[in-house]
Design a protein around this motif. Structure first.
Motif, PDB file in Angstrom:
ATOM      1  N   LEU A 115      47.185  11.891 -24.024  1.00  0.00           N
ATOM      2  CA  LEU A 115      46.360  11.228 -25.140  1.00  0.00           C
ATOM      3  C   LEU A 115      45.606  10.001 -24.478  1.00  0.00           C
ATOM      4  CD1 LEU A 115      47.248  10.491 -28.736  1.00  0.00           C
ATOM      5  CD2 LEU A 115      45.972   8.714 -27.367  1.00  0.00           C
ATOM      6  N   TYR A 116      46.184   9.454 -23.671  1.00  0.00           N
ATOM      7  CA  TYR A 116      45.392   7.916 -23.291  1.00  0.00           C
ATOM      8  C   TYR A 116      44.523   8.507 -21.937  1.00  0.00           C
ATOM      9  CZ  TYR A 116      48.190   4.867 -26.256  1.00  0.00           C
ATOM     10  OH  TYR A 116      48.355   4.237 -27.277  1.00  0.00           O
ATOM     11  N   ARG A 117      44.809   9.607 -21.532  1.00  0.00           N
ATOM     12  CA  ARG A 117      43.720  10.024 -20.673  1.00  0.00           C
ATOM     13  C   ARG A 117      42.360  10.447 -21.119  1.00  0.00           C
ATOM     14  NH1 ARG A 117      46.430  14.581 -18.377  1.00  0.00           N
ATOM     15  NH2 ARG A 117      47.563  13.074 -17.126  1.00  0.00           N
ATOM     16  N   HIS A 118      42.369  10.746 -22.473  1.00  0.00           N
ATOM     17  CA  HIS A 118      41.163  10.783 -23.078  1.00  0.00           C
ATOM     18  C   HIS A 118      40.784   9.768 -24.227  1.00  0.00           C
ATOM     19  CE1 HIS A 118      41.096  15.159 -22.123  1.00  0.00           C
ATOM     20  NE2 HIS A 118      42.593  15.312 -21.887  1.00  0.00           N
ATOM     21  N   PHE A 119      41.509   9.009 -24.556  1.00  0.00           N
ATOM     22  CA  PHE A 119      41.318   7.941 -25.501  1.00  0.00           C
ATOM     23  C   PHE A 119      41.946   6.629 -25.400  1.00  0.00           C
ATOM     24  CE2 PHE A 119      41.240  12.275 -27.909  1.00  0.00           C
ATOM     25  CZ  PHE A 119      39.969  12.240 -28.251  1.00  0.00           C
ATOM     26  N   ALA A 120      41.158   5.639 -25.172  1.00  0.00           N
ATOM     27  CA  ALA A 120      41.770   4.260 -25.128  1.00  0.00           C
ATOM     28  C   ALA A 120      42.611   3.785 -25.946  1.00  0.00           C
ATOM     29  CB  ALA A 120      40.745   3.279 -24.426  1.00  0.00           C
ATOM     30  N   ASN A 121      42.172   3.937 -27.310  1.00  0.00           N
ATOM     31  CA  ASN A 121      42.888   3.670 -28.359  1.00  0.00           C
ATOM     32  C   ASN A 121      42.632   4.200 -29.721  1.00  0.00           C
ATOM     33  OD1 ASN A 121      40.332   2.814 -29.254  1.00  0.00           O
ATOM     34  ND2 ASN A 121      40.560   1.128 -27.658  1.00  0.00           N
ATOM     35  N   LYS A 122      43.166   3.682 -30.848  1.00  0.00           N
ATOM     36  CA  LYS A 122      43.081   4.526 -31.935  1.00  0.00           C
ATOM     37  C   LYS A 122      41.671   4.623 -32.454  1.00  0.00           C
ATOM     38  CE  LYS A 122      44.798   4.724 -36.771  1.00  0.00           C
ATOM     39  NZ  LYS A 122      45.402   4.094 -37.788  1.00  0.00           N
ATOM     40  N   ASP A 123      40.852   3.688 -32.021  1.00  0.00           N
ATOM     41  CA  ASP A 123      39.484   3.661 -32.617  1.00  0.00           C
ATOM     42  C   ASP A 123      38.624   4.797 -32.086  1.00  0.00           C
ATOM     43  OD1 ASP A 123      39.723   1.379 -34.324  1.00  0.00           O
ATOM     44  OD2 ASP A 123      38.949   0.063 -32.747  1.00  0.00           O
ATOM     45  N   GLU A 124      39.021   4.941 -30.711  1.00  0.00           N
ATOM     46  CA  GLU A 124      38.393   6.103 -29.963  1.00  0.00           C
ATOM     47  C   GLU A 124      38.637   7.180 -30.743  1.00  0.00           C
ATOM     48  OE1 GLU A 124      38.576   6.010 -25.898  1.00  0.00           O
ATOM     49  OE2 GLU A 124      37.296   4.134 -25.795  1.00  0.00           O
ATOM     50  N   VAL A 125      39.865   7.556 -30.983  1.00  0.00           N
ATOM     51  CA  VAL A 125      40.407   8.729 -31.756  1.00  0.00           C
ATOM     52  C   VAL A 125      39.534   8.907 -33.239  1.00  0.00           C
ATOM     53  CG1 VAL A 125      42.046  10.075 -32.713  1.00  0.00           C
ATOM     54  CG2 VAL A 125      42.595   8.707 -30.450  1.00  0.00           C
ATOM     55  N   VAL A 126      39.504   7.855 -33.779  1.00  0.00           N
ATOM     56  CA  VAL A 126      38.901   7.752 -35.075  1.00  0.00           C
ATOM     57  C   VAL A 126      37.550   8.225 -35.042  1.00  0.00           C
ATOM     58  CG1 VAL A 126      38.066   6.551 -36.988  1.00  0.00           C
ATOM     59  CG2 VAL A 126      40.421   6.088 -36.101  1.00  0.00           C
ATOM     60  N   ARG A 127      36.729   7.882 -33.981  1.00  0.00           N
ATOM     61  CA  ARG A 127      35.443   8.265 -33.652  1.00  0.00           C
ATOM     62  C   ARG A 127      35.240   9.610 -33.467  1.00  0.00           C
ATOM     63  NH1 ARG A 127      34.448   2.916 -30.064  1.00  0.00           N
ATOM     64  NH2 ARG A 127      35.161   1.156 -31.480  1.00  0.00           N
ATOM     65  N   ALA A 128      36.084   9.904 -32.571  1.00  0.00           N
ATOM     66  CA  ALA A 128      36.040  11.505 -32.193  1.00  0.00           C
ATOM     67  C   ALA A 128      36.246  12.426 -33.393  1.00  0.00           C
ATOM     68  CB  ALA A 128      37.119  11.731 -31.152  1.00  0.00           C
ATOM     69  N   VAL A 129      37.133  12.034 -34.489  1.00  0.00           N
ATOM     70  CA  VAL A 129      37.450  12.521 -35.618  1.00  0.00           C
ATOM     71  C   VAL A 129      36.110  12.700 -36.462  1.00  0.00           C
ATOM     72  CG1 VAL A 129      38.797  12.493 -37.989  1.00  0.00           C
ATOM     73  CG2 VAL A 129      39.817  12.455 -35.554  1.00  0.00           C
ATOM     74  N   ILE A 130      35.536  11.428 -36.459  1.00  0.00           N
ATOM     75  CA  ILE A 130      34.368  11.351 -37.322  1.00  0.00           C
ATOM     76  C   ILE A 130      33.137  12.084 -36.782  1.00  0.00           C
ATOM     77  CG2 ILE A 130      32.366   9.741 -37.874  1.00  0.00           C
ATOM     78  CD1 ILE A 130      34.356   7.437 -38.159  1.00  0.00           C
ATOM     79  N   GLU A 131      33.214  12.312 -35.550  1.00  0.00           N
ATOM     80  CA  GLU A 131      32.251  13.385 -34.834  1.00  0.00           C
ATOM     81  C   GLU A 131      32.636  14.723 -35.284  1.00  0.00           C
ATOM     82  OE1 GLU A 131      30.272  14.455 -30.597  1.00  0.00           O
ATOM     83  OE2 GLU A 131      31.879  13.151 -30.644  1.00  0.00           O
ATOM     84  N   ARG A 132      33.784  15.195 -35.100  1.00  0.00           N
ATOM     85  CA  ARG A 132      34.225  16.470 -35.446  1.00  0.00           C
ATOM     86  C   ARG A 132      33.881  16.794 -36.950  1.00  0.00           C
ATOM     87  NH1 ARG A 132      38.240  20.089 -33.941  1.00  0.00           N
ATOM     88  NH2 ARG A 132      39.339  21.210 -35.753  1.00  0.00           N
ATOM     89  N   MET A 133      34.570  15.998 -38.063  1.00  0.00           N
ATOM     90  CA  MET A 133      34.132  16.090 -39.306  1.00  0.00           C
ATOM     91  C   MET A 133      32.647  16.018 -39.693  1.00  0.00           C
ATOM     92  SD  MET A 133      37.327  14.205 -41.187  1.00  0.00           S
ATOM     93  CE  MET A 133      38.838  14.948 -41.123  1.00  0.00           C
ATOM     94  N   GLY A 134      31.972  15.261 -39.069  1.00  0.00           N
ATOM     95  CA  GLY A 134      30.623  15.149 -39.270  1.00  0.00           C
ATOM     96  C   GLY A 134      29.824  16.412 -38.808  1.00  0.00           C
ATOM     97  N   GLN A 135      29.976  17.148 -37.777  1.00  0.00           N
ATOM     98  CA  GLN A 135      29.646  18.175 -37.585  1.00  0.00           C
ATOM     99  C   GLN A 135      29.865  19.350 -38.575  1.00  0.00           C
ATOM    100  OE1 GLN A 135      31.148  19.034 -33.513  1.00  0.00           O
ATOM    101  NE2 GLN A 135      29.605  17.635 -32.528  1.00  0.00           N
ATOM    102  N   HIS A 136      30.988  19.213 -38.946  1.00  0.00           N
ATOM    103  CA  HIS A 136      31.434  20.406 -39.784  1.00  0.00           C
ATOM    104  C   HIS A 136      30.650  20.245 -41.009  1.00  0.00           C
ATOM    105  CE1 HIS A 136      33.951  23.093 -42.235  1.00  0.00           C
ATOM    106  NE2 HIS A 136      33.973  21.984 -43.183  1.00  0.00           N
TER     107      HIS A 136
END
Length: 206
Positions: free
Chosen positions: A53-74
């Motif tokens: 997980l930490y190889r791809h995301f430094a913290n929870k905020d980065e995970v949240v942003r990735a989720v927003i990008e994913r949901m936004g595209q959908h």
């Protein structure tokens, strides 16, 4: 095996791992909310290790942003598909029916993914807020384009305030999602959108 092949394979594997993390986080945050979802929850749901997980995301905020990008595209892809050819009031009402029917399958329980995220993260993550703002602007533009097509084909008067009508429709939709979520009933959502559509229709030629 060449170094290039090894790198490509590792990159592909990393992409799969990242997607697994984001997909698990998206499901959890949509149902539980951002605040009630921890990184440990994401680890358990995704089945990846903490180091992965930490190889791809430094913290929870980065995970949240990735989720927003994913949901936004959908969401934007869905709206492009549903609104892209709308050019009549009947078409707008069919668009409304699809949204309400889909939300009825969840008993209105979870609201709009983008709206829910905006209420949770906008105050403390400017990057996430700007991402959401851009997505809502894109959604508004799709609605505006649909309303403008109504105007261009003569279904609305030339003085119809197309941009304002699009903003009002999007606001009615988001408010409807929120009311449906709290009531666990899509009826308020249907009523909210219907009121906005009735207002748009009031600009029809006499």
């Amino acid at each position: 095996m060449t170094a290039e092949t090894t790198t490509t394979r590792l990159t592909a594997r990393g992409a799969v791992t990242r997607e697994r993390i984001v997909a698990a986080a998206a499901d959890l945050m949509y149902v539980r909310g951002v605040g009630q979802t921890t990184l440990d929850d994401v680890l358990e749901a995704s089945g990846v290790s903490k180091s992965q997980l930490y190889r791809h995301f430094a913290n929870k905020d980065e995970v949240v942003r990735a989720v927003i990008e994913r949901m936004g595209q959908h969401v934007i892809q869905r709206e492009q598909n549903n609104l892209g050819r709308v050019s009549t009031m009947a078409g707008l009402r069919r668009w409304r029916d699809v949204l309400v029917q889909n939300n009825a399958l969840r008993h209105g329980a979870y609201g709009c993914a983008l709206g829910s995220f905006a209420s949770e993260v906008a105050d403390h993550d400017d990057v996430a807020r700007e991402m959401l703002s851009a997505l809502f602007a894109e959604w508004r533009d799709l609605l505006e384009a649909a309303v403008r097509r109504l105007q261009e084909n003569g279904s609305l008067r030339s003085d119809a305030p197309v941009d304002e009508l699009a903003i009002g429709l999007l606001a009615a939709l988001q408010g409807g999602y929120l009311l449906a979520q709290t009531a666990r009933d899509v009826a308020p959502m249907a009523t909210s959108i219907d009121m906005a559509l009735t207002h748009i229709e009031s600009y029809s030629p006499s």
